[in-house]
Write a protein that holds these residues in place. Structure first.
Motif, PDB file in Angstrom:
ATOM      1  N   ASP A 119       0.822  -1.205   0.000  1.00  0.00           N
ATOM      2  CA  ASP A 119       0.000   0.000   0.000  1.00  0.00           C
ATOM      3  C   ASP A 119       0.859   1.260   0.000  1.00  0.00           C
ATOM      4  O   ASP A 119       0.606   2.223  -0.710  1.00  0.00           O
ATOM      5  CB  ASP A 119      -0.906  -0.013   1.238  1.00  0.00           C
ATOM      6  CG  ASP A 119      -1.725   1.267   1.352  1.00  0.00           C
ATOM      7  OD1 ASP A 119      -2.402   1.603   0.376  1.00  0.00           O
ATOM      8  OD2 ASP A 119      -1.656   1.921   2.405  1.00  0.00           O
ATOM      9  N   LEU A 120       1.905   1.231   0.777  1.00  0.00           N
ATOM     10  CA  LEU A 120       2.736   2.431   0.932  1.00  0.00           C
ATOM     11  C   LEU A 120       3.723   2.601  -0.219  1.00  0.00           C
ATOM     12  O   LEU A 120       3.883   3.682  -0.772  1.00  0.00           O
ATOM     13  CB  LEU A 120       3.495   2.316   2.258  1.00  0.00           C
ATOM     14  CG  LEU A 120       4.179   3.555   2.780  1.00  0.00           C
ATOM     15  CD1 LEU A 120       3.171   4.683   2.962  1.00  0.00           C
ATOM     16  CD2 LEU A 120       4.844   3.241   4.110  1.00  0.00           C
ATOM     17  N   GLY A 121       4.406   1.524  -0.571  1.00  0.00           N
ATOM     18  CA  GLY A 121       5.478   1.657  -1.554  1.00  0.00           C
ATOM     19  C   GLY A 121       5.029   1.459  -2.986  1.00  0.00           C
ATOM     20  O   GLY A 121       5.710   1.865  -3.911  1.00  0.00           O
ATOM     21  N   GLU A 122       3.864   0.834  -3.166  1.00  0.00           N
ATOM     22  CA  GLU A 122       3.304   0.610  -4.491  1.00  0.00           C
ATOM     23  C   GLU A 122       4.243  -0.157  -5.412  1.00  0.00           C
ATOM     24  O   GLU A 122       4.201  -0.009  -6.629  1.00  0.00           O
ATOM     25  CB  GLU A 122       2.871   1.947  -5.128  1.00  0.00           C
ATOM     26  CG  GLU A 122       1.740   2.595  -4.341  1.00  0.00           C
ATOM     27  CD  GLU A 122       1.450   4.031  -4.766  1.00  0.00           C
ATOM     28  OE1 GLU A 122       2.030   4.469  -5.762  1.00  0.00           O
ATOM     29  OE2 GLU A 122       0.660   4.685  -4.078  1.00  0.00           O
TER      30      GLU A 122
ATOM     31  N   MET B 111       6.616   8.512   0.648  1.00  0.00           N
ATOM     32  CA  MET B 111       6.008   7.590   1.609  1.00  0.00           C
ATOM     33  C   MET B 111       5.774   8.252   2.956  1.00  0.00           C
ATOM     34  O   MET B 111       4.714   8.085   3.567  1.00  0.00           O
ATOM     35  CB  MET B 111       6.912   6.383   1.815  1.00  0.00           C
ATOM     36  CG  MET B 111       6.840   5.405   0.689  1.00  0.00           C
ATOM     37  SD  MET B 111       7.847   3.981   1.119  1.00  0.00           S
ATOM     38  CE  MET B 111       9.031   4.054  -0.177  1.00  0.00           C
ATOM     39  N   LYS B 114       2.987  10.762   2.750  1.00  0.00           N
ATOM     40  CA  LYS B 114       1.698  10.057   2.619  1.00  0.00           C
ATOM     41  C   LYS B 114       1.198   9.574   3.992  1.00  0.00           C
ATOM     42  O   LYS B 114       0.024   9.749   4.340  1.00  0.00           O
ATOM     43  CB  LYS B 114       1.894   8.867   1.677  1.00  0.00           C
ATOM     44  CG  LYS B 114       0.657   8.059   1.347  1.00  0.00           C
ATOM     45  CD  LYS B 114       1.025   7.001   0.289  1.00  0.00           C
ATOM     46  CE  LYS B 114      -0.102   6.016   0.022  1.00  0.00           C
ATOM     47  NZ  LYS B 114       0.297   5.016  -0.994  1.00  0.00           N
ATOM     48  N   MET B 115       2.123   8.993   4.768  1.00  0.00           N
ATOM     49  CA  MET B 115       1.729   8.524   6.100  1.00  0.00           C
ATOM     50  C   MET B 115       1.384   9.695   7.008  1.00  0.00           C
ATOM     51  O   MET B 115       0.434   9.631   7.798  1.00  0.00           O
ATOM     52  CB  MET B 115       2.860   7.710   6.735  1.00  0.00           C
ATOM     53  CG  MET B 115       3.151   6.431   5.984  1.00  0.00           C
ATOM     54  SD  MET B 115       4.321   5.389   6.863  1.00  0.00           S
ATOM     55  CE  MET B 115       3.322   4.880   8.254  1.00  0.00           C
ATOM     56  N   LYS B 118      -2.025  11.148   6.484  1.00  0.00           N
ATOM     57  CA  LYS B 118      -3.062  10.329   7.128  1.00  0.00           C
ATOM     58  C   LYS B 118      -3.125  10.609   8.630  1.00  0.00           C
ATOM     59  O   LYS B 118      -4.202  10.699   9.219  1.00  0.00           O
ATOM     60  CB  LYS B 118      -2.772   8.836   6.916  1.00  0.00           C
ATOM     61  CG  LYS B 118      -3.112   8.337   5.523  1.00  0.00           C
ATOM     62  CD  LYS B 118      -2.896   6.823   5.452  1.00  0.00           C
ATOM     63  CE  LYS B 118      -2.979   6.324   4.015  1.00  0.00           C
ATOM     64  NZ  LYS B 118      -2.513   4.932   3.893  1.00  0.00           N
TER      65      LYS B 118
END
Lengths: 217, 332
Positions: A119-122, B111, B114-115, B118
């Motif tokens: 999900d995070l690194g795709e 990354m 993105k976290m 959230k």
């Protein structure tokens, strides 16, 4: 049914942390070929902090993984902090409410960790990342479980697939992360994230296998 | 290598301590050791946040100040700040009107941001992002989303910060920041490698007598290794790549020439002279000019050139007053 108590498995967290710390130079050397050579440094820094934070107090595997997750997310940036931080956090949460780990519980835990990284690194299989170790390892475990193999045999399958997955990254061209800037020039060397992932999975599988055989030390 | 450091594993912490002592008028520590915020009372407006690895000073913390960035997340040398650092920076910058997070396109930063976005959403903080991708050498034009963010980020921060200071809402700040980076292209030339202090040795090399065209801010490989050329030719090579990427003909631009850390200012001005002359020969007028060490890569020798195609709004935003370690505009 082969099961391990999470309390007994707690010290495997320390095995993983020590293995990463000891592999610092090895991981950095792999990373230097295609990345910026700091993979071992960042990983070792994070897992040294894990060792400090776990200290001498007793903890179970769920707490151990939660500490790894919190430490990597809170103290190690770059790409590996969030990826492995999420991996261990999700695995820890998958253990919530359990006292023991069995084959199917391990598979559920591994799936949760893998999903967090995807999900995070795709990244996809073939992108020359740690996914090239993680996904085939989970699949090998899953296949073995599906054919009725016991926990120990499934862990052996996982271990073999992790090693094969790591070696396979040598022939891949990086498509994500810093090494992707190299294009074809990334071919011919291992991926550093894949190397640390193989190390972590191998150390985890070895520790659990020892417990299953009744030889935890 | 001879360095002015103590423990090579503590350079980021130790440097931050010095920055805070040197610039109490600009920067203030926060509860999070890797987050700094703009000194002085917070005014009610959209917050602007950036963050990135250390070793690029004055980026990223050097662009915190009035008219620019409100809070910054500071990473290890050449490594993205953590998700928790970005999250803490969002909290510092938020005054109830949302936060614009303006940062560079790197896997780790993507990354962690993105976290952090959230995490901020759970606090009720709205964060929108613009990801800089101005480095033309890092991917072809049809894969622009893979391009790295480099010195053009400074113009993105300037435009976004100025728009926030004008009182725009979050959408307005994001739109101005995006317009700035979408109209900006950069390229670098590396002349020597650099060493992460904790590594102790460089992880890439540039042979004496050669230059790497298109080198990244962390030594990422460029598009060509050529014999070192006279500055006039370097300027030509860099402008050719940038101008081919965006139609700059007959326009006004901002030009930013940044050293990569170890190239003397004298040489940066020498290069600027050629860049300016070549642009004017193509009917491109440099309206804003920045020459100096704006975005560096430790002690790498080399230079980057950034062009930003201007319209009335971008010209106004770049002209607006701002004060920071890296960039001060008196306003006019």
């Amino acid at each position: 049914m082969q099961t391990i108590s999470l309390g007994d498995a707690g010290p495997i967290t320390l095995d993983i942390a020590r293995a990463v710390v000891e592999a610092q130079d090895h991981l950095s050397a792999i990373d230097a070929a295609t990345g910026d050579g700091d993979h071992g440094i960042n990983m070792a820094k994070g897992f040294r902090l894990v060792l400090e934070r776990l200290g001498d107090r007793p903890f179970d595997l769920r707490q151990g993984f939660a500490t790894i997750g919190d430490t990597l997310l809170g103290d190690i940036g770059g790409s590996m902090g969030p990826l492995y931080g999420s991996f261990f956090t999700e695995m820890s949460e998958a253990l919530n409410g359990r006292d023991t780990l069995d084959r199917d519980g391990f598979l559920a835990m591994l799936r949760a960790g893998e999903a967090a990284i995807v999900d995070l690194g795709e990244a996809k299989v073939g992108d020359k990342t740690l996914i090239d170790v993680l996904t085939p390892s989970r699949q090998a475990f899953e296949r073995a479980a599906g054919s009725g193999a016991d926990f120990a045999a499934c862990l052996a399958a996982l271990r073999g697939a992790a090693a094969d997955g790591l070696e396979a990254t040598r022939d891949l061209v990086a498509r994500l992360g810093r090494a992707s800037r190299l294009g074809e020039r990334s071919r011919g060397v291992l991926d550093a994230g894949a190397a640390s992932c193989e190390l972590i999975l191998r150390t985890l599988a070895d520790g659990l296998t020892r417990h299953l055989a009744g030889q935890p030390g | 290598m001879n360095r002015v450091i103590n423990d090579p594993n503590q350079v980021t912490e130790d440097s931050l301590a010095g920055v805070l002592r040197a610039h109490p008028d600009l920067l203030t520590a926060t509860d999070h050791p890797r987050v700094l915020r703009c000194a002085g009372p917070a005014t009610s407006r959209v917050g602007v946040v950036t963050g990135g690895g250390s070793g690029h000073e004055p980026a990223f913390l050097g662009y915190v100040g009035p008219g620019l960035v409100d809070a910054v997340a500071v990473g290890e040398v050449f490594a993205s700040p953590t998700a928790k650092s970005f999250h803490a920076a969002f909290r510092e910058a938020d005054r109830g009107q949302g936060v614009a997070c303006l940062y560079g396109n790197y896997a780790g930063d993507n990354m962690n941001v993105k976290m952090a976005v959230k995490l901020a959403a759970k606090d009720g903080i709205q964060v929108e992002t613009v990801v800089a991708n101005d480095d033309v050498a890092s991917a072809p034009a049809d894969e622009a989303d893979r391009r790295r963010g480099v010195a053009g980020e400074i113009l993105m921060w300037k435009a976004g910060g100025a728009r926030a200071a004008e009182g725009a809402d979050l959408d307005g700040v994001i739109a101005a920041s995006r317009k700035a980076i979408d109209n900006t292209r950069s390229i670098g030339i590396g002349l020597s490698a650099c060493t992460i202090p904790a590594n102790g040795k460089p992880n890439f090399s540039i042979e004496t007598g050669t230059m790497e065209v298109g080198i990244g801010h962390h030594g990422e490989h460029g598009i060509a290794v050529l014999p070192v050329a006279p500055a006039r030719e370097m300027a030509g090579i860099m402008l050719e790549k940038i101008l081919a990427d965006l139609p700059f003909d007959g326009e006004e631009v901002a030009v930013l020439v940044s050293g990569l850390g170890a190239t003397p200012l004298m040489e940066l001005y020498l290069l600027y002279g050629h860049v300016d002359e070549m642009l004017r020969a193509r009917n491109v007028t440099p309206r804003h000019r920045f020459v100096g060490n704006y975005f560096t890569s430790l002690e790498m020798m080399g230079v980057s050139v950034t062009l930003c195609r201007l319209d009335g709004e971008l010209d106004r935003l770049l002209r607006a007053p701002a004060r920071s370690i890296g960039l001060t505009v008196a306003g006019s």
